[in-house]
Design a protein around this motif. Structure first.
Motif, PDB file in Angstrom:
ATOM      1  N   LEU A  88      16.952  21.496  67.719  1.00 22.49           N
ATOM      2  CA  LEU A  88      16.082  20.721  66.835  1.00 22.49           C
ATOM      3  C   LEU A  88      16.277  21.126  65.377  1.00 22.49           C
ATOM      4  N   ILE A  89      16.354  22.407  65.110  1.00 20.26           N
ATOM      5  CA  ILE A  89      16.535  22.879  63.729  1.00 20.26           C
ATOM      6  C   ILE A  89      17.879  22.410  63.172  1.00 20.26           C
ATOM      7  N   ASN A  90      18.924  22.455  63.961  1.00 21.28           N
ATOM      8  CA  ASN A  90      20.219  21.934  63.504  1.00 21.28           C
ATOM      9  C   ASN A  90      20.136  20.434  63.227  1.00 21.28           C
ATOM     10  N   TYR A  91      19.412  19.713  64.073  1.00 18.28           N
ATOM     11  CA  TYR A  91      19.211  18.280  63.865  1.00 18.28           C
ATOM     12  C   TYR A  91      18.489  18.042  62.535  1.00 18.28           C
ATOM     13  N   ILE A  92      17.436  18.803  62.295  1.00 25.42           N
ATOM     14  CA  ILE A  92      16.667  18.669  61.053  1.00 25.42           C
ATOM     15  C   ILE A  92      17.525  19.009  59.839  1.00 25.42           C
ATOM     16  N   ASN A  93      18.335  20.056  59.933  1.00 27.39           N
ATOM     17  CA  ASN A  93      19.184  20.453  58.806  1.00 27.39           C
ATOM     18  C   ASN A  93      20.172  19.364  58.402  1.00 27.39           C
ATOM     19  N   ASN A  94      20.493  18.447  59.316  1.00 25.04           N
ATOM     20  CA  ASN A  94      21.370  17.334  58.962  1.00 25.04           C
ATOM     21  C   ASN A  94      20.733  16.406  57.942  1.00 25.04           C
ATOM     22  N   TYR A  95      19.414  16.401  57.850  1.00 23.89           N
ATOM     23  CA  TYR A  95      18.709  15.428  57.017  1.00 23.89           C
ATOM     24  C   TYR A  95      18.052  16.000  55.773  1.00 23.89           C
ATOM     25  N   ILE A  96      17.808  17.281  55.728  1.00 26.45           N
ATOM     26  CA  ILE A  96      17.156  17.814  54.536  1.00 26.45           C
ATOM     27  C   ILE A  96      18.178  18.041  53.432  1.00 26.45           C
ATOM     28  N   LYS A  97      17.754  17.803  52.210  1.00 29.28           N
ATOM     29  CA  LYS A  97      18.673  17.870  51.074  1.00 29.28           C
ATOM     30  C   LYS A  97      18.615  19.208  50.357  1.00 29.28           C
ATOM     31  N   ILE A  98      17.508  19.917  50.511  1.00 30.00           N
ATOM     32  CA  ILE A  98      17.312  21.151  49.762  1.00 30.00           C
ATOM     33  C   ILE A  98      16.992  22.271  50.734  1.00 30.00           C
ATOM     34  N   GLY A  99      17.703  23.383  50.623  1.00 27.89           N
ATOM     35  CA  GLY A  99      17.452  24.518  51.497  1.00 27.89           C
ATOM     36  C   GLY A  99      17.934  24.262  52.912  1.00 27.89           C
ATOM     37  N   ARG A 100      17.671  25.218  53.784  1.00 28.32           N
ATOM     38  CA  ARG A 100      18.072  25.137  55.188  1.00 28.32           C
ATOM     39  C   ARG A 100      17.088  25.909  56.039  1.00 28.32           C
ATOM     40  N   PHE A 101      16.912  25.435  57.271  1.00 30.45           N
ATOM     41  CA  PHE A 101      16.158  26.182  58.275  1.00 30.45           C
ATOM     42  C   PHE A 101      17.126  27.079  59.035  1.00 30.45           C
ATOM     43  N   TYR A 102      16.633  28.251  59.418  1.00 31.86           N
ATOM     44  CA  TYR A 102      17.410  29.196  60.208  1.00 31.86           C
ATOM     45  C   TYR A 102      16.536  29.764  61.307  1.00 31.86           C
ATOM     46  N   ILE A 103      17.172  30.133  62.410  1.00 33.95           N
ATOM     47  CA  ILE A 103      16.480  30.835  63.488  1.00 33.95           C
ATOM     48  C   ILE A 103      17.226  32.137  63.721  1.00 33.95           C
ATOM     49  N   ASP A 104      16.493  33.226  63.670  1.00 32.52           N
ATOM     50  CA  ASP A 104      17.047  34.535  63.989  1.00 32.52           C
ATOM     51  C   ASP A 104      17.021  34.657  65.514  1.00 32.52           C
ATOM     52  N   PHE A 108      13.652  35.803  66.926  1.00 30.44           N
ATOM     53  CA  PHE A 108      13.121  34.455  67.170  1.00 30.44           C
ATOM     54  C   PHE A 108      12.297  33.930  65.998  1.00 30.44           C
ATOM     55  N   ASP A 109      12.485  34.501  64.830  1.00 34.91           N
ATOM     56  CA  ASP A 109      11.856  33.993  63.624  1.00 34.91           C
ATOM     57  C   ASP A 109      12.521  32.690  63.214  1.00 34.91           C
ATOM     58  N   ILE A 110      11.738  31.778  62.707  1.00 33.11           N
ATOM     59  CA  ILE A 110      12.266  30.565  62.090  1.00 33.11           C
ATOM     60  C   ILE A 110      11.918  30.657  60.615  1.00 33.11           C
ATOM     61  N   VAL A 111      12.851  30.309  59.765  1.00 31.85           N
ATOM     62  CA  VAL A 111      12.626  30.431  58.330  1.00 31.85           C
ATOM     63  C   VAL A 111      13.292  29.270  57.610  1.00 31.85           C
ATOM     64  N   TRP A 112      12.665  28.825  56.537  1.00 35.80           N
ATOM     65  CA  TRP A 112      13.300  27.896  55.618  1.00 35.80           C
ATOM     66  C   TRP A 112      13.695  28.710  54.401  1.00 35.80           C
ATOM     67  N   ARG A 113      14.957  28.633  54.018  1.00 36.33           N
ATOM     68  CA  ARG A 113      15.454  29.372  52.859  1.00 36.33           C
ATOM     69  C   ARG A 113      15.890  28.371  51.808  1.00 36.33           C
ATOM     70  N   GLY A 114      15.289  28.479  50.639  1.00 31.94           N
ATOM     71  CA  GLY A 114      15.670  27.614  49.525  1.00 31.94           C
ATOM     72  C   GLY A 114      16.958  28.088  48.886  1.00 31.94           C
ATOM     73  N   ASN A 115      17.477  27.268  48.000  1.00 32.61           N
ATOM     74  CA  ASN A 115      18.670  27.642  47.252  1.00 32.61           C
ATOM     75  C   ASN A 115      18.308  28.702  46.212  1.00 32.61           C
ATOM     76  N   ASN A 116      19.219  29.614  45.925  1.00 31.55           N
ATOM     77  CA  ASN A 116      18.989  30.576  44.849  1.00 31.55           C
ATOM     78  C   ASN A 116      18.964  29.818  43.528  1.00 31.55           C
ATOM     79  N   ILE A 117      17.961  30.119  42.698  1.00 36.18           N
ATOM     80  CA  ILE A 117      17.801  29.412  41.429  1.00 36.18           C
ATOM     81  C   ILE A 117      17.870  30.416  40.278  1.00 36.18           C
ATOM     82  N   SER A 118      18.750  30.131  39.340  1.00 34.65           N
ATOM     83  CA  SER A 118      18.871  31.020  38.178  1.00 34.65           C
ATOM     84  C   SER A 118      17.674  30.821  37.257  1.00 34.65           C
ATOM     85  N   TYR A 119      17.372  31.835  36.481  1.00 33.06           N
ATOM     86  CA  TYR A 119      16.252  31.760  35.551  1.00 33.06           C
ATOM     87  C   TYR A 119      16.513  30.749  34.430  1.00 33.06           C
TER      88      TYR A 119
END
Length: 172
Positions: A88-104, A108-119
């Protein structure tokens, strides 16, 4: 933009965004409360999110950029539903434009990680960066929480879970 100014700006903008957090912690590497100018990580907690007990958000400040992680508490996934959750998370990652979901797969943690943003980018586009780097991650979790919860409880199969995401995001 300097690190201290970035911390102040993010804290200010977080007060103004659409999701209201229940509490915020400023902690140092020893887990003790500190002044925001000394904190390397800001922790926000959003309670009473539908189908998720608590959503935690960490903003970590590095030398030239910041990183965002968003994750539910407690952990939602276990060994029995790991494979379907990963699908399901891989399916969702196909559609989101910003960041990514990951599962450890160990914790078994699920996390959304945003893109690194410079100051520098934060300084040029502060509202847009908060919206895209933080608010989008919270919105994604809210959008997927029902489908993910039903899948994990065995009330949805993977086809139904993906179908629900299709309907929510009008993918069809």
């Amino acid at each position: 933009m300097k690190l201290e100014k970035a911390k102040y700006l993010i804290k200010k903008l977080m007060k103004e965004q659409k999701y209201k957090y229940d509490y915020i912690n400023y902690i140092d590497s020893q887990g003790l409360p500190v002044d925001i100018t000394q904190a390397d990580t800001l922790h926000y907690s959003f309670c009473e999110i539908s189908y998720i007990n608590e959503l935690q958000l960490s903003i970590t400040f590095k030398t030239n950029h910041f990183e965002v992680l968003i994750f539910p508490d407690p952990i939602l996934i276990d060994i029995e539903n790991k494979d379907s959750a990963i699908f399901l998370i891989n399916y969702i990652n196909n559609y989101i434009k910003i960041g990514r979901f990951y599962i450890d797969t160990k914790s078994f943690d699920i996390v959304w990680r945003g893109n690194n943003i410079s100051y520098e980018i934060l300084e040029a586009f502060p509202n847009e960066i908060i919206e895209e780097s933080i608010i989008s991650g919270i919105s994604y979790f809210i959008d997927i929480s029902y489908s993910l919860s039903k899948l994990i409880k065995g009330e949805f199969n993977i086809k139904e879970a993906c179908g629900y995401i299709d309907a929510v995001w009008d993918i069809i």
